[in-house]
Design an enzyme around this catalytic site. Structure first.
Site, PDB file in Angstrom:
ATOM      1  N   ASP A  74      43.027  52.637  43.824  1.00 39.27           N
ATOM      2  CA  ASP A  74      43.534  52.894  42.465  1.00 39.27           C
ATOM      3  C   ASP A  74      44.027  54.335  42.277  1.00 39.27           C
ATOM      4  O   ASP A  74      43.672  54.992  41.295  1.00 39.27           O
ATOM      5  CB  ASP A  74      42.451  52.616  41.410  1.00 39.27           C
ATOM      6  CG  ASP A  74      41.685  51.338  41.649  1.00 39.27           C
ATOM      7  OD1 ASP A  74      42.281  50.385  42.164  1.00 39.27           O
ATOM      8  OD2 ASP A  74      40.477  51.299  41.326  1.00 39.27           O
ATOM      9  N   GLU A  93      46.506  43.671  35.926  1.00 40.39           N
ATOM     10  CA  GLU A  93      45.825  44.954  35.685  1.00 40.39           C
ATOM     11  C   GLU A  93      46.716  46.095  36.191  1.00 40.39           C
ATOM     12  O   GLU A  93      47.870  45.896  36.555  1.00 40.39           O
ATOM     13  CB  GLU A  93      44.483  44.973  36.422  1.00 40.39           C
ATOM     14  CG  GLU A  93      44.619  44.782  37.935  1.00 40.39           C
ATOM     15  CD  GLU A  93      43.311  44.492  38.624  1.00 40.39           C
ATOM     16  OE1 GLU A  93      42.327  44.166  37.927  1.00 40.39           O
ATOM     17  OE2 GLU A  93      43.281  44.584  39.863  1.00 40.39           O
TER      18      GLU A  93
END
Length: 323
Positions: A35, A205
């Site tokens: 991420d 997401e």
């Protein structure tokens, strides 16, 4: 004669090695990190990733800085749960912005599953990009589900008029909200609403937004984060509120390189107009959910300003300094 030939061979090999462009290689960071939030501060590249481990061990953040995209310095434990009293586990997917002389670090914590659990999106602050960061609010900025969006995977976007927005959401819902000027609260839109849903088709997401030639490029991750088909798609609009019609995939697995390529960010070297995508992927043969590595590739646009599909590599990108 043999000695002369050998010397020439050595010189030729040295010249060839020197002539080869220096590249970052992939992954660019040792260890399991995911991420990644990539930004430029003070003529340096910075990466703020999730420390990828089981949720009860995923309780701190490291940062990485570079002057050339190739050589990276580690800044360990810039923030952890000892500084965030309400955060107990699963800190991940940071976003960071510089405002004035302060650096504001947005993060998700505790992986809350409903409005009765404590956690959500928090904010930390520091005087330097390497921290140390401390809790800014003493509580989450967003701690409830709005429009079905789990409060995770936040990105902070500064619009051309100077307004900052937070764009976030898991569970296949994405919201945008206005941030108060000092980042202490969410403030209403002109119509009185606090959170507007901007979920495009396929969204799961990991939202990210940037501007290019007055167009808003909205990117997100699709698929399951533990699976091989995790990928990144995008849309383009004239407004940060959309509508966002899905254009197609930008980043996806390559069976010869890696699987699970997703949850990315973008950096732009404005001096050379070079664009880079920083993302995580799962090395071939790795099946553990948290075995994810941070990588980088250069990103290009076609003559219609659409993003060209990114090809995964082991090479990474060439050395590029900002000054």
């Amino acid at each position: 004669m043999k000695r002369i030939m050998y010397s020439l061979f050595i010189l030729s090999a040295a010249y060839s090695a020197a002539a080869q462009p220096v590249t970052s290689g992939n992954p660019i960071i040792k260890g399991w990190y995911a991420d990644p939030e990539a930004v430029i501060f003070n003529n340096q590249y910075w990466i703020y990733p999730t420390y990828s481990d089981k949720y009860n061990k995923q309780v701190f953040f490291d940062a990485f800085s570079s002057t050339d995209l190739v050589h990276w310095n580690t800044h360990a434990h810039i923030l952890d749960t000892t500084a965030i009293k309400w955060a107990k586990r699963a800190m991940w997917a940071p976003a960071i912005v510089q405002k004035g002389k302060k650096y504001f670090f947005f993060f998700a914590a505790n992986d809350i599953q409903n409005d009765n659990e404590k956690g959500g999106i928090g904010v930390a602050v520091a005087d330097k990009p390497e921290g140390p960061f401390k809790d800014y609010l003493g509580k989450p900025l967003i701690d409830k589900f709005y429009n079905g969006a789990q409060p995770i995977d936040q990105f902070v976007f500064k619009d051309k008029d100077g307004q900052y927005y937070i764009i976030y959401g898991g569970w296949q819902h994405c919201n945008i909200a206005r941030l108060k000027n000092d980042f202490t609260a969410i403030i209403p839109f002109k119509d009185g609403t606090m959170f507007k849903e901007i979920t495009p088709k396929g969204y799961v997401e990991g939202p990210f937004m940037f501007m290019r030639n007055n167009k808003y490029y909205f990117m997100w991750s699709e698929g399951g984060w533990t699976g091989p088909d995790y990928c990144v798609a995008y849309a383009v609009s004239d407004s940060p509120f959309g509508p966002f019609e899905r254009v197609g995939k930008v980043l996806e697995q390559d069976s010869a390189v890696a699987t699970g390529a997703g949850h990315h960010s973008i950096i732009h070297n404005t001096k050379k107009d070079h664009w880079y995508i920083v993302y995580h992927r799962r090395p071939l043969g790795e099946t553990a959910a948290n075995n994810r590595a941070t990588c980088i590739e250069q990103m290009f646009f076609d003559d219609k300003e659409m993003i060209l599909p990114v090809k995964l590599s082991f090479t990474g990108v060439k050395e590029e300094k900002l000054k």
